[in-house]
Enzyme design. Sequence first.
Site, PDB file in Angstrom:
ATOM      1  N   ASP A  81       0.776 -13.295  -3.058  1.00 13.84           N
ATOM      2  CA  ASP A  81       1.555 -12.060  -2.962  1.00 13.84           C
ATOM      3  C   ASP A  81       2.432 -11.849  -4.190  1.00 13.84           C
ATOM      4  O   ASP A  81       3.385 -12.596  -4.410  1.00 13.84           O
ATOM      5  CB  ASP A  81       2.418 -12.150  -1.701  1.00 13.84           C
ATOM      6  CG  ASP A  81       3.317 -10.944  -1.510  1.00 13.84           C
ATOM      7  OD1 ASP A  81       2.992  -9.868  -2.051  1.00 13.84           O
ATOM      8  OD2 ASP A  81       4.342 -11.070  -0.817  1.00 13.84           O
ATOM      9  N   ASP A 260       1.534  -4.496  -5.784  1.00 14.78           N
ATOM     10  CA  ASP A 260       1.740  -5.572  -4.831  1.00 14.78           C
ATOM     11  C   ASP A 260       0.434  -6.012  -4.183  1.00 14.78           C
ATOM     12  O   ASP A 260      -0.128  -5.309  -3.350  1.00 14.78           O
ATOM     13  CB  ASP A 260       2.735  -5.109  -3.767  1.00 14.78           C
ATOM     14  CG  ASP A 260       3.176  -6.230  -2.846  1.00 14.78           C
ATOM     15  OD1 ASP A 260       2.701  -7.363  -3.013  1.00 14.78           O
ATOM     16  OD2 ASP A 260       4.000  -5.977  -1.951  1.00 14.78           O
TER      17      ASP A 260
END
Length: 377
Positions: A81, A260
């Site tokens: 992430d 992201d």
Amino acid sequence: MILLVFLLLVTSGSSFAADIINIPLHPVKAPIESFRRVLDDPQLTPPNSTAPEVKLRFLKAEYNAYITIGTPGQVFNVIFDTGSADLWVPSVKCDEDNIACQTHNQYNASASKTYEAVGDPFRVNYPYGGVKGHLSRDTVTVAGIPIKDHVFAEVLEQSDVFQDTSADGILGMGFAHLSVDRKPTVFDKMVEQNLVPAPVFSFYFQSYREDKDESESVLTLGGTNPDHYTGNFTFVDLTRVRMSNGFGTFCKQGCPAIVDSGNTLIIGPFTETGDLNRRLGGIRVLGIPGMYRFHCSRLNRMPDLEFIINGTPLTLTSKEYTMEVDGTCLSAILGRRFGYRKPRYWILGTFFMRTYYTQFDRENFRIGFAKANHSSK
């Protein structure tokens, strides 16, 4: 035909995930159960002579990969992430009543020869839940490469939102200042221990199709893989990416945005995304706030969306910002309500990164985009 244009403007800084965000972002899950995939037995990718690669798999709307922690290695399925910087996994010490913990693999410190106690408390609150535990130190193995003495979090409490996620935990790829305790990240330690050829990592996400196994998606550590992109990179300096559209109706003064890998969709403020989806002909999906659907017969007549970075247009076609699930065509642009005084930002998740191979260049504090090469996949 291009109707809507987004302009990405940049200011200097030092964060992949936007330093205006005070807490890491929890991956927003696409609320579609039929995104499920069958996961094969765990196989860790061996190191590459150049830049090692991590095989990513698509399960429950998340791109996951296996790592191990400890000696011998205990296997965990994690999300890599870029919107956060901590590594955490459930602990065997978690409460038996915590269903989210009990439904995932758990770290057992007593079973590892390389475990060292740290004990500092760990707590992080995401927009949709949080986790709580303490810090420990052990060997973390990624892509077959052992990273020694890494500090990570053993989680003892998890919100119910994690109960049905496919991943056991999260491995943050952002800068260390996004970490709860400002500890070095896994990738920081890989660079520090000379385990990768360069302080660069890149994501390739296979195009989504209902009938396709997406195990060909990869994270390249220490460089880029020319097989996965075409043309040249368009680079944007970090950190604050801003966007507005050519009609001046969305984000007239520019809106903060982040790239992201921990998010599936393209997410923005509830009002703006609703207006955008309605202009595209979208119809609200009842029971799922912020989500819209389209008549599938209209997809070929819908306009492109154009993102302009440093003067270079990056275009998403209607098929690249929509998803067809069980005969329903849904928008991949989701609205989110922001609390009082919180920044109203956009998130360019994996639906954007599927179209554009994304390079995170930590040495030069920039992100690069090149057209993803799906032609041979």
